[in-house]
Design a protein around this motif. Sequence first.
Motif, PDB file in Angstrom:
ATOM      1  N   ASP A 111     -28.867  17.695   2.180  1.00 31.48           N
ATOM      2  CA  ASP A 111     -28.570  18.996   2.794  1.00 31.48           C
ATOM      3  C   ASP A 111     -29.443  19.174   4.040  1.00 31.48           C
ATOM      4  OD1 ASP A 111     -26.704  19.818   0.915  1.00 31.48           O
ATOM      5  OD2 ASP A 111     -28.122  21.034  -0.235  1.00 31.48           O
ATOM      6  N   ASP A 131     -22.494  15.399  -4.390  1.00 32.81           N
ATOM      7  CA  ASP A 131     -21.974  16.688  -4.848  1.00 32.81           C
ATOM      8  C   ASP A 131     -20.833  16.482  -5.845  1.00 32.81           C
ATOM      9  OD1 ASP A 131     -23.754  17.966  -3.133  1.00 32.81           O
ATOM     10  OD2 ASP A 131     -22.274  18.160  -1.518  1.00 32.81           O
ATOM     11  N   ASN A 136     -20.727  19.736  -8.139  1.00 28.76           N
ATOM     12  CA  ASN A 136     -21.154  20.955  -7.470  1.00 28.76           C
ATOM     13  C   ASN A 136     -20.072  21.391  -6.494  1.00 28.76           C
ATOM     14  OD1 ASN A 136     -22.460  22.851  -5.642  1.00 28.76           O
ATOM     15  ND2 ASN A 136     -24.359  22.233  -6.631  1.00 28.76           N
ATOM     16  N   ARG A 138     -19.372  24.199  -5.028  1.00 26.93           N
ATOM     17  CA  ARG A 138     -19.768  24.973  -3.855  1.00 26.93           C
ATOM     18  C   ARG A 138     -20.270  24.058  -2.743  1.00 26.93           C
ATOM     19  NH1 ARG A 138     -24.213  29.941  -3.264  1.00 26.93           N
ATOM     20  NH2 ARG A 138     -24.257  29.858  -0.983  1.00 26.93           N
ATOM     21  N   ASN A 139     -21.127  23.110  -3.083  1.00 28.67           N
ATOM     22  CA  ASN A 139     -21.682  22.273  -2.023  1.00 28.67           C
ATOM     23  C   ASN A 139     -20.692  21.226  -1.529  1.00 28.67           C
ATOM     24  OD1 ASN A 139     -24.154  22.526  -0.603  1.00 28.67           O
ATOM     25  ND2 ASN A 139     -24.719  20.452  -1.218  1.00 28.67           N
ATOM     26  N   ASP A 142     -19.359  23.507   1.088  1.00 25.59           N
ATOM     27  CA  ASP A 142     -20.266  24.077   2.079  1.00 25.59           C
ATOM     28  C   ASP A 142     -21.051  23.031   2.855  1.00 25.59           C
ATOM     29  OD1 ASP A 142     -19.303  26.494   1.288  1.00 25.59           O
ATOM     30  OD2 ASP A 142     -21.089  27.093   0.156  1.00 25.59           O
ATOM     31  N   ARG A 143     -21.245  21.856   2.292  1.00 20.01           N
ATOM     32  CA  ARG A 143     -21.917  20.795   3.045  1.00 20.01           C
ATOM     33  C   ARG A 143     -21.152  20.519   4.351  1.00 20.01           C
ATOM     34  NH1 ARG A 143     -25.582  17.046   1.742  1.00 20.01           N
ATOM     35  NH2 ARG A 143     -25.357  17.463  -0.502  1.00 20.01           N
TER      36      ARG A 143
END
Length: 446
Positions: A111, A131, A136, A138-139, A142-143
């Motif tokens: 990240d 991820d 994960n 969300r990541n 969002d990454r």
Amino acid sequence: MKNLIHSPCATGATETAIKHYDAALRAFNIYRGDPVALCDQAIDSAPEFAMAYILKAYLFGLATEPEAASEAKTILETAKRFAKTEQEISHLAALEALLGNNWTEAAVRLDRHNNEFPYDILGLQAGHLMDFYRANARNLRDRLARVLPKWSEDQPGYSVVLGMYAFGLEEAGDYVQAEAVGKEAIERDPLDCWAHHAVAHVLEMQGRAEEGIKWMSSREPHWSGDDNFFKVHNWWHNALYHLDVGKSEKVIQLYDARVRGEESQVALDLVDASALLWRLHMEGHDVGDRWTEVANSWDAHADGRLYPFNDWHAAMAYLGAGRESEVDRILDQYRTAGESEGETARWAQVTGMPLIQGFRSFWAGQYDQAVDILHPARFIANSFGGSHAQRDVIDWTLTEAAVRSGKIGAAEALAAERLAVNPHSPINNSFLKRAKPSHKGHVAAE
């Protein structure tokens, strides 16, 4: 363009080595060809080329296979001798955490890496896969969302970044945008099987099975080639669509010819094989000795230490093959693991163990017990373990166990839960029908 990992100033690089490296990175980006061989060519051309070792270490470290992880550690030690730039050293820190079985620490380090080096597509893809392996959602989204504003449409690799973003959007539940972004990525690069796979997930999660079959068929030349690392997984998606519309015989044909036609020893492909056989078993199909071949193939990977998601799928095959002693071996390893074995030891004890125990109870016909174990164990999203589509086998098994146990309230509730997401699924409608106390066959054929 700044922050490129294939910049001529990369430590130890030569012009020839950079060409081999770029080809290796491209192969990794679209999961085609042999990126390891291309890394080796880069290293042969420039034995002190740090990024070539780093890419190779990621290729082995992200395989979730014990032998590959061991090789990755050796490669990492070599990379440490040559890495000098801030960017290279940042990659080493992420790899160190990954190979210490600390996936979240590795992902967080990337990240920060991605924040500093937003055009480093290796860092983005390695983080994206971390991820994915730790589920994960969300990541996963969002990454890519964090860096996309910095990218331009004419930038090399832009379509790859879009493909990753599409999958992240899908796992985060934004199906409309995921499909649109995935199709845009494919228009820009038809060979991007990760973007194709993202759209396949959207169709699976929305219950659009007939569309899914057409989607896979229309694009088959782009994802089914011999050099395509993702071909088996995409055949698995194709099989799921056929299973959802009740074409089980076609599923078995796809299993024999495509999913296990080459008897791949790759862990990702074995996960697909175990999960598909388990679904067929729940649907009442005798899959014969297919379990034995898959179980034997798992022996090289299911060590009870590296990655519990794989161990759980190996346990399915061991149960099917009548090798319960191997299930005991994995569970015993989970019980004795200590904190020094990293984050994956916690995953194994908290989630891996009840999943394996719950599936074992189901296999033994102890459906009440399976319901009691699997209901709390199913909430593993954002913990570890692949995609929503892969983890759906947990809820499917739980719902089937509730139906077979005669727990009418639980069976109806779980069927309603599934129908709320996928109201047109014949399988989900069958759950609700069989859960009714008036339905004579509400304990399905075993």
